[in-house]
Write an enzyme that holds these catalytic residues in place. Structure first.
Site, PDB file in Angstrom:
ATOM      1  N   ASP A  63      14.374 -18.947  26.786  1.00 54.07           N
ATOM      2  CA  ASP A  63      13.248 -19.749  27.219  1.00 54.07           C
ATOM      3  C   ASP A  63      11.951 -18.979  26.942  1.00 54.07           C
ATOM      4  O   ASP A  63      11.731 -17.902  27.493  1.00 54.07           O
ATOM      5  CB  ASP A  63      13.400 -20.024  28.716  1.00 54.07           C
ATOM      6  CG  ASP A  63      12.367 -21.000  29.216  1.00 54.07           C
ATOM      7  OD1 ASP A  63      12.213 -22.059  28.585  1.00 54.07           O
ATOM      8  OD2 ASP A  63      11.702 -20.703  30.216  1.00 54.07           O
ATOM      9  N   THR A  96       7.740 -24.390  25.101  1.00 58.14           N
ATOM     10  CA  THR A  96       6.924 -23.183  25.187  1.00 58.14           C
ATOM     11  C   THR A  96       7.036 -22.334  23.923  1.00 58.14           C
ATOM     12  O   THR A  96       6.052 -21.790  23.447  1.00 58.14           O
ATOM     13  CB  THR A  96       7.309 -22.336  26.413  1.00 58.14           C
ATOM     14  OG1 THR A  96       8.711 -22.061  26.370  1.00 58.14           O
ATOM     15  CG2 THR A  96       7.009 -23.080  27.689  1.00 58.14           C
ATOM     16  N   THR A  97       8.250 -22.243  23.382  1.00 52.90           N
ATOM     17  CA  THR A  97       8.411 -21.454  22.161  1.00 52.90           C
ATOM     18  C   THR A  97       7.647 -22.118  21.022  1.00 52.90           C
ATOM     19  O   THR A  97       6.942 -21.451  20.257  1.00 52.90           O
ATOM     20  CB  THR A  97       9.901 -21.337  21.791  1.00 52.90           C
ATOM     21  OG1 THR A  97      10.629 -20.989  22.959  1.00 52.90           O
ATOM     22  CG2 THR A  97      10.134 -20.296  20.736  1.00 52.90           C
ATOM     23  N   ASP A 388      13.559 -27.633  32.011  1.00 50.23           N
ATOM     24  CA  ASP A 388      13.010 -28.157  30.756  1.00 50.23           C
ATOM     25  C   ASP A 388      13.336 -29.636  30.642  1.00 50.23           C
ATOM     26  O   ASP A 388      12.474 -30.465  30.342  1.00 50.23           O
ATOM     27  CB  ASP A 388      13.622 -27.424  29.547  1.00 50.23           C
ATOM     28  CG  ASP A 388      13.080 -26.006  29.401  1.00 50.23           C
ATOM     29  OD1 ASP A 388      12.229 -25.612  30.225  1.00 50.23           O
ATOM     30  OD2 ASP A 388      13.502 -25.305  28.468  1.00 50.23           O
TER      31      ASP A 388
END
Ligand code: ADP
Ligand code: MG
Length: 541
Positions: A63, A96-97, A388
């Site tokens: 994550d 987020t990545t 998520d």
């Protein structure tokens, strides 16, 4: 003529300053290094990272935001990139990545333009234009979804979980996620705080369950209390069921045993009165944020009332949402109207701990997902994946719009941005083209992480996108073929993409406009000379 010019110091001793190109290159290098660290985790085939903190505690995750938070990054510019991940996390909960990788690539492409002597403000302006155009394109591109369609929400949850620890049980878990969101959703959307997680090891993941109410890490305070209360009428107290201890400097002088007796009697009566109040309200369950003393416990037990004490404030608030009870902070005011309802309150042994379940609430506005799994690392990672998924479902319901994943959206966005660039002139055009190219880092990375040849895959994707009905062509990372990602159910909320593009672009513009970094001597942490966790930035993208 040869006068010696005295250097003028305008900064305190020990300050460090880097200016112009040095400052810029330094900042870009730091930002790229951050992106590089999370890049290998992107997508279903991304790898995990093991993070060990100074206490030796281990976190295994892929994550993005968790990795960056655990890394405790110190470089000031690198921190700005971490902020991008955090914003993405709080705004959407997923992607987020993606956001960080996009930011890194936007900066990398900007660097090439800087090498060609294009002024940073021109690049920033071009990026701004491209970013705004992207919002428009993404909105056009997105599909409207039927909000009642559970299947599409489940697919969204599964897309979020693919490649994470949760994947093996994606059916059960996506089902829980969709149900939970549906339950707590109201006119204002979904308050993610109202979906709580409780994690217990020692059982299979598939035995995770959704509790229509709240589970607390609390046991009942007295053994003689019932273990199970059906048709529970629940009082939520923000007051102690005990006598306040005398102030430390109060002296009670007792000269004769009868006085002592009277004193104790009085205390006992006060407690008894309190419990009478509780009984009179009709409550058969008492959940107390403060303490319950021995005597009160005894009387409660005698009255067959189930009670727990020292419950967290946040739990109490969620209990209020779940059961419809009102939190009361003065026992004297407790009435039947303040009570909440649950079909069942019970104490159960989970693993080797006793927990209180408040379940079968009617129309609960707060629920609990009890996650099970073999070890703590497993349940922790599942919780992240579930969060998520829940964020994605909530975002989907909020806007009612979805896009396909697997790189499809980014390729299509790049294509349409290039078209837009052609309508521009001047050097901004180059910046828009660089922006478009940067979007392709997502499919490229998905391919790379799956062990596929990124050049071939991206070329093939592009040609598919040039065909009619090719707009959702994406990468099947499992077969290495091109697929229609929408048809295959790789679906993500529009907001993941709009948010990621917007914040990646914003931070890039911000960094590009910096040409001077001044760090005071106190901020050894903010060393602008840029010591990064790992300096091999050459392999970047
Ligand atoms: P992020 O932190 O950005 O969400 P993830 O590791 O969750 O990073 O990866 C998200 C990327 O993986 C997205 O681009 C998404 O479209 C892609 N993806 C998810 N599921 C699939 C799948 N089944 N096939 C191909 N790509 C997928
Ligand atoms: Mg994700």
């Amino acid at each position: 003529m040869n006068q010696q010019i005295q250097p003028i110091f305008i900064l305190p001793e020990g300050s460090q300053r880097t200016t112009g190109k040095d400052a810029q290159r330094n900042n870009i290098a730091a930002a790229k290094a951050v992106a590089e660290t999370v890049r290998t985790t992107l997508g279903p085939k991304g790898m995990d990272k093991m993070l060990v903190d100074s206490m030796g505690d281990v976190v295994v995750t892929n994550d993005g935001v968790t990795i960056l938070e655990e890394m405790q990054i110190e470089h000031p510019t690198a921190k700005m990139i971490v902020e991008v991940a955090k914003t993405q996390e709080s705004e959407v909960g997923d992607g987020t990545t993606t956001a960080v990788v996009l930011a890194g690539t936007l900066l990398k492409n900007a660097e090439e333009l800087l090498d060609d002597n294009i002024h940073p403000t021109i690049i920033a302006k071009g990026y701004r234009m491209a970013s705004e155009k992207s919002q428009e394109i993404l909105n056009e591109l997105a599909e409207k979804i039927d909000e009642k369609d559970d299947e599409i929400l489940k697919r969204t949850a599964i897309t979020a979980m693919t490649g994470k620890g949760a994947e093996g049980n994606k059916d059960v878990l996506s089902d829980l996620a969709v149900k939970a969101v549906r339950l707590v959703k109201d006119e204002d959307g979904v308050d993610l705080e109202t979906i709580r997680f409780e994690k217990k090891t020692g059982d299979k993941i598939e035995n995770s369950e959704l509790i229509m109410g709240i589970v607390m890490d609390k046991e009942r305070v007295h053994n003689a209390m019932p273990k199970k209360v059906k048709d529970a009428k629940i009082a939520l107290l923000d007051a102690a069921l005990e006598i306040k201890g005398p102030e430390s400097d109060t002296k009670i002088e007792i000269n004769d045993p009868r006085q002592l007796e009277a004193f104790i009697d009085r205390e006992e009566r006060t407690i008894k009165d309190m419990i009478e109040r509780v009984k009179a309200s009709g409550a058969n369950v008492v959940i107390c944020q403060k303490g319950i003393d021995d005597l009160a416990q005894h009387y409660l037990a005698k009255s067959n009332i189930y009670a727990v004490r020292r419950v967290k404030k946040s739990d109490l608030d969620n209990l209020a949402r779940a059961t419809g009870a009102k939190v009361v902070n003065n026992i004297k005011e407790l009435s039947s109207e303040d009570l909440g309802y649950a079909g069942l309150v019970e104490e159960l042994k989970v693993g080797d701990e006793l927990m209180t379940y408040v379940r079968e609430c009617k129309n609960p506005k707060a629920v609990t997902i009890l996650l099970r799994g073999g070890t703590q690392h497993v349940v922790d990672e599942i919780e992240r994946a579930m969060k998520d998924a829940i964020g994605d479902i909530a975002a989907m319901l909020k806007s009612g719009k979805a896009v396909a994943g697997a790189g499809a959206t980014e390729i299509e966005l790049a294509k349409r941005l290039r078209k837009y660039a052609n309508s521009l002139s001047g050097k901004e055009q180059l910046a828009v083209l660089a922006f478009a190219e940067a979007m392709e880092v997502i499919p490229r990375t998905l391919a790379e992480n799956a062990g596929l040849d990124p050049v071939d895959i991206v070329a093939e994707l592009k040609s598919r996108h040039d065909q009619p009905e090719g707009r959702w062509a994406g990468i099947n990372v499992f077969t290495g073929k091109i697929m229609d990602a929408w048809e295959e159910g790789v679906i993500e909320p529009l907001k993941i993409k709009t948010q990621a593009v917007a914040s990646a672009s914003e931070v890039t513009e911000l960094i590009l406009r910096i040409d001077d970094v001044i760090a005071s001597s106190g901020s050894s942490k903010g060393n602008p000379a840029g010591r990064m966790p790992h300096p091999e930035m050459d392999g970047m993208m």
